[in-house]
Design an enzyme around this catalytic site. Structure first.
Site, mmCIF file in Angstrom:
data_model
loop_
_atom_site.group_PDB
_atom_site.id
_atom_site.type_symbol
_atom_site.label_atom_id
_atom_site.label_comp_id
_atom_site.label_asym_id
_atom_site.label_seq_id
_atom_site.Cartn_x
_atom_site.Cartn_y
_atom_site.Cartn_z
ATOM 1 N N SER A 241 0.828 -1.222 0.000
ATOM 2 C CA SER A 241 0.000 0.000 0.000
ATOM 3 C C SER A 241 0.856 1.263 0.000
ATOM 4 C CB SER A 241 -0.978 0.006 1.175
ATOM 5 O OG SER A 241 -0.304 -0.192 2.397
ATOM 6 N N HIS A 271 -2.013 -8.821 1.806
ATOM 7 C CA HIS A 271 -1.704 -7.572 2.520
ATOM 8 C C HIS A 271 -2.873 -7.270 3.479
ATOM 9 C CE1 HIS A 271 0.155 -3.820 3.378
ATOM 10 N NE2 HIS A 271 -0.225 -3.109 2.342
ATOM 11 N N HIS A 317 5.525 -12.832 7.278
ATOM 12 C CA HIS A 317 5.735 -11.435 6.884
ATOM 13 C C HIS A 317 6.923 -11.350 5.935
ATOM 14 C CE1 HIS A 317 6.159 -7.073 7.165
ATOM 15 N NE2 HIS A 317 4.898 -7.100 7.553
ATOM 16 N N ARG A 326 2.792 -5.080 16.698
ATOM 17 C CA ARG A 326 1.409 -4.609 16.552
ATOM 18 C C ARG A 326 0.442 -5.702 17.018
ATOM 19 N NH1 ARG A 326 1.555 -3.181 10.289
ATOM 20 N NH2 ARG A 326 2.362 -5.304 10.334
ATOM 21 N N ASP A 372 -2.499 -8.656 11.473
ATOM 22 C CA ASP A 372 -3.846 -9.063 11.064
ATOM 23 C C ASP A 372 -4.368 -10.281 11.817
ATOM 24 O OD1 ASP A 372 -4.040 -7.037 9.079
ATOM 25 O OD2 ASP A 372 -2.660 -8.197 7.848
HETATM 26 N N1 HAX Z 1 0.839 -19.743 5.370
HETATM 27 C C1 HAX Z 1 1.275 -20.622 4.441
HETATM 28 N N2 HAX Z 1 2.360 -20.441 3.694
HETATM 29 C C2 HAX Z 1 3.080 -19.341 3.941
HETATM 30 C C3 HAX Z 1 2.734 -18.408 4.912
HETATM 31 C C4 HAX Z 1 1.555 -18.633 5.647
HETATM 32 N N3 HAX Z 1 1.096 -17.773 6.550
HETATM 33 N N4 HAX Z 1 3.653 -17.425 4.924
HETATM 34 C C5 HAX Z 1 4.558 -17.721 3.960
HETATM 35 N N5 HAX Z 1 4.213 -18.878 3.375
HETATM 36 C C6 HAX Z 1 4.853 -19.533 2.226
HETATM 37 C C7 HAX Z 1 4.768 -18.590 1.027
HETATM 38 O O1 HAX Z 1 3.484 -18.683 0.402
HETATM 39 C C8 HAX Z 1 5.901 -19.101 0.174
HETATM 40 O O2 HAX Z 1 5.462 -20.262 -0.488
HETATM 41 P P1 HAX Z 1 5.975 -20.596 -1.990
HETATM 42 O O3 HAX Z 1 7.461 -20.758 -1.869
HETATM 43 O O4 HAX Z 1 5.242 -21.836 -2.331
HETATM 44 O O5 HAX Z 1 5.571 -19.413 -2.832
HETATM 45 C C9 HAX Z 1 6.931 -19.488 1.219
HETATM 46 O O6 HAX Z 1 6.221 -19.683 2.452
HETATM 47 C C10 HAX Z 1 8.006 -18.424 1.433
HETATM 48 O O7 HAX Z 1 7.368 -17.209 1.710
HETATM 49 P P2 HAX Z 1 8.088 -16.095 2.617
HETATM 50 O O8 HAX Z 1 9.343 -15.699 1.928
HETATM 51 O O9 HAX Z 1 8.172 -16.547 4.015
HETATM 52 O O10 HAX Z 1 7.013 -14.935 2.605
HETATM 53 P P3 HAX Z 1 6.804 -13.786 1.523
HETATM 54 O O11 HAX Z 1 7.724 -12.661 1.865
HETATM 55 O O12 HAX Z 1 6.855 -14.295 0.145
HETATM 56 O O13 HAX Z 1 5.285 -13.378 1.824
HETATM 57 C C11 HAX Z 1 3.421 -12.928 3.188
HETATM 58 C C12 HAX Z 1 4.925 -12.716 2.989
HETATM 59 C C13 HAX Z 1 2.928 -12.022 4.282
HETATM 60 C C14 HAX Z 1 2.687 -12.583 1.899
HETATM 61 C C15 HAX Z 1 3.176 -14.418 3.567
HETATM 62 O O14 HAX Z 1 3.802 -14.704 4.792
HETATM 63 C C16 HAX Z 1 1.703 -14.771 3.653
HETATM 64 O O15 HAX Z 1 1.088 -15.093 2.612
HETATM 65 N N6 HAX Z 1 1.081 -14.701 4.876
HETATM 66 C C17 HAX Z 1 -0.338 -14.939 5.025
HETATM 67 C C18 HAX Z 1 -1.126 -13.716 4.586
HETATM 68 C C19 HAX Z 1 -0.942 -12.564 5.558
HETATM 69 O O16 HAX Z 1 -1.060 -12.717 6.763
HETATM 70 N N7 HAX Z 1 -0.712 -11.361 5.033
HETATM 71 C C20 HAX Z 1 -0.570 -10.147 5.839
HETATM 72 C C21 HAX Z 1 0.870 -9.740 6.059
HETATM 73 C C22 HAX Z 1 0.994 -8.480 6.875
HETATM 74 C C23 HAX Z 1 0.431 -7.344 6.143
HETATM 75 O O17 HAX Z 1 0.876 -6.877 5.114
HETATM 76 N N8 HAX Z 1 -0.682 -6.855 6.621
HETATM 77 O O18 HAX Z 1 -1.372 -5.933 5.944
#
Ligand code: HAX
Length: 436
Positions: A241, A271, A317, A326, A372
């Protein structure tokens, strides 16, 4: 806006000089290296942007202008000793880098009150959208449709010195922030509360008034809203964002375009929409097991989620490698006000189980909860159970951080952002050259 504007006018020359001098005298100093993993991997961790309003340490979490969340909660002015701090005080801090006095905060509160009237056409546009339009689409559209009010756009089209850009950006930001709680509460009550609305109470501060207009008249919820608005405001500038908002603003698009676009990024499930997804996940879990589930049941549910190809919302994250402070701040609030709440108990149990599930699965770099994972439990406790709306709450808060960032951008004349892309073949060629 006298006081805040005067304050910034005093600070800006030294900020501008700092950035100009640094770039001119040391612009060729190497600061970071990029590997192919980062080029194909979402630019993770490439240090290529400046953000003065906040810094996110992977281990410690966010600092707003170098203050941690506990410090901010303690040092910012409050309505009274038992209250959470005024979010408008945080906005002052983000903008200026200094802790405001109560007078400084009241100045902003009064400015916001004076600018809070929402034009009727905004409500008309919201009402014209199909009833099942997602609240974030309604929110982003409401912001965008107000772009015609932009003072920056008007002054730019007449001709304005670059050194003056920040002034109408600040004006636009104030005009917009002042209206966001009314717009958000309108969307909420239009969709979920039978199209009935609650007038603003001029005696309340910006955060508490938002709680009031939502229709939750509980002093605890007013406090929760103040805390919520502080916690979600700013998370440096690489997140989707904030980065979107900054990128749009570097084209000299105004604050309405920038923040509306930022909201579209916040609306993604990886996000800001994760708060909606997270509460859905918790509610589904509790429905399946008829109440607060056991740790074994949570483990099974979490594994089933992973096996179905979904992520566990609220965990992981892109930057953080520890429990999000948070999350911790919201947990402290829950322990104080709602320790027996069944949803909170479930959230707590999930916290004890899910990190291990993610560690065992072996993919996520950070198995710990983010902001979240907790926010929905608190909202539910006070009756705001409509999870589809949660990201709008996040959006009102995030607009504070992004507006502070884009005002800063204008103060130092931040240039158009334009990173370079390459083709896959170019990356392959680079590998071949490196292996020669
Ligand atoms: N559940 C399952 N798998 C997860 C995961 C979770 N909560 N968090 C990471 N992973 C997976 C990723 O999908 C990725 O899989 P692939 O290799 O198959 O693509 C792998 O672990 C490596 O990911 P990472 O390097 O640890 O994490 P990223 O930096 O790529 O992504 C995310 C960060 C926040 C998007 C990710 O942890 C996620 O999808 N979390 C769940 C959604 C979430 O809570 N989002 C909010 C984040 C905070 C925020 O921005 N709030 O607004």
């Amino acid at each position: 806006m006298g006081k805040l504007k005067d304050k910034l006018a005093k600070l800006i020359p030294s900020w501008r000089e700092d950035v100009t001098k640094l770039t001119k005298e040391h612009g060729k100093v190497k600061y970071d290296e990029v590997i192919i993993d980062q080029v194909t991997g979402g630019m993770r961790d490439i240090k290529s942007m400046v953000c003065e309003t906040s810094y996110l340490d992977p281990q410690e979490g966010i600092r707003f202008r170098n203050y941690t969340i506990p410090e901010v909660r303690e040092k910012l002015p409050k309505p009274d000793a038992n209250s959470e701090a005024y979010p408008t005080g945080l906005w002052y801090l983000l903008l200026t880098g200094e802790i405001p006095t109560k007078d400084d905060v009241m100045d902003i509160e009064n400015e916001f009150k004076a600018r809070s009237a929402v034009p009727q056409y905004v409500f008309d546009v919201i009402r014209a959208m199909p009833a099942d339009t997602h609240p974030m689409t309604q929110f982003s559209t409401a912001i965008l449709v107000m772009q015609r009010e932009s003072l920056f756009a008007k002054r730019y089209s007449k001709g304005m010195k670059k050194t003056e850009y920040w002034e109408p950006m600040l004006e636009d930001s104030m005009n917009l922030l002042a209206k966001l709680p009314t717009i958000a509460a309108y969307i909420y009550r239009h969709i979920y509360k039978g199209d009935t609305f609650i007038k603003a109470d001029p005696a309340l501060d910006w955060g508490a008034n938002f709680a009031h207009m939502m229709g939750v008249d509980n002093p605890e919820y007013k406090n929760l809203m103040r805390l919520y608005l502080i916690l979600h405001s700013d998370h440096e500038s690489g997140n989707v964002s904030a980065h979107t908002g900054h990128l749009i603003a570097t084209a000299l698009s105004d604050a309405y375009y920038s923040i509306s676009g930022a909201m579209d990024g916040l609306a993604g499930p990886l996000h800001g929409l994760a708060n909606q997804e997270c509460l859905k996940w918790i509610v589904d879990l509790m429905k399946l097991y008829n109440g607060v589930p056991t740790k074994e049941q949570i483990e099974k549910f979490a594994n089933d989620t992973l096996n179905s190809g979904k992520v566990i919302p609220g965990y992981g994250h892109a930057v953080l490698r520890k429990t999000d402070p948070r999350y911790t701040a919201q947990r402290e609030f829950a322990l104080k006000y709602l320790p027996e709440d069944p949803i909170f108990k479930t959230v707590s149990n999930v916290f004890e189980v899910v990190p291990n599930v993610l560690l065992k699965a072996g993919k996520a770099k950070n198995p710990w909860p983010n902001v979240d994972a907790h926010s929905g439990a608190l909202q539910c406790h006070y009756g705001v159970t409509e999870e589809d709306f949660y990201t709008v709450l996040f959006g009102v808060s995030r607009a504070m951080g992004i507006s502070a960032q884009i005002v800063w951008d204008r103060t130092v004349g931040a240039p158009l952002e334009r990173p370079k892309s390459v083709t896959v073949q170019m990356l392959k060629d680079a590998v071949a050259a490196a292996n020669k």
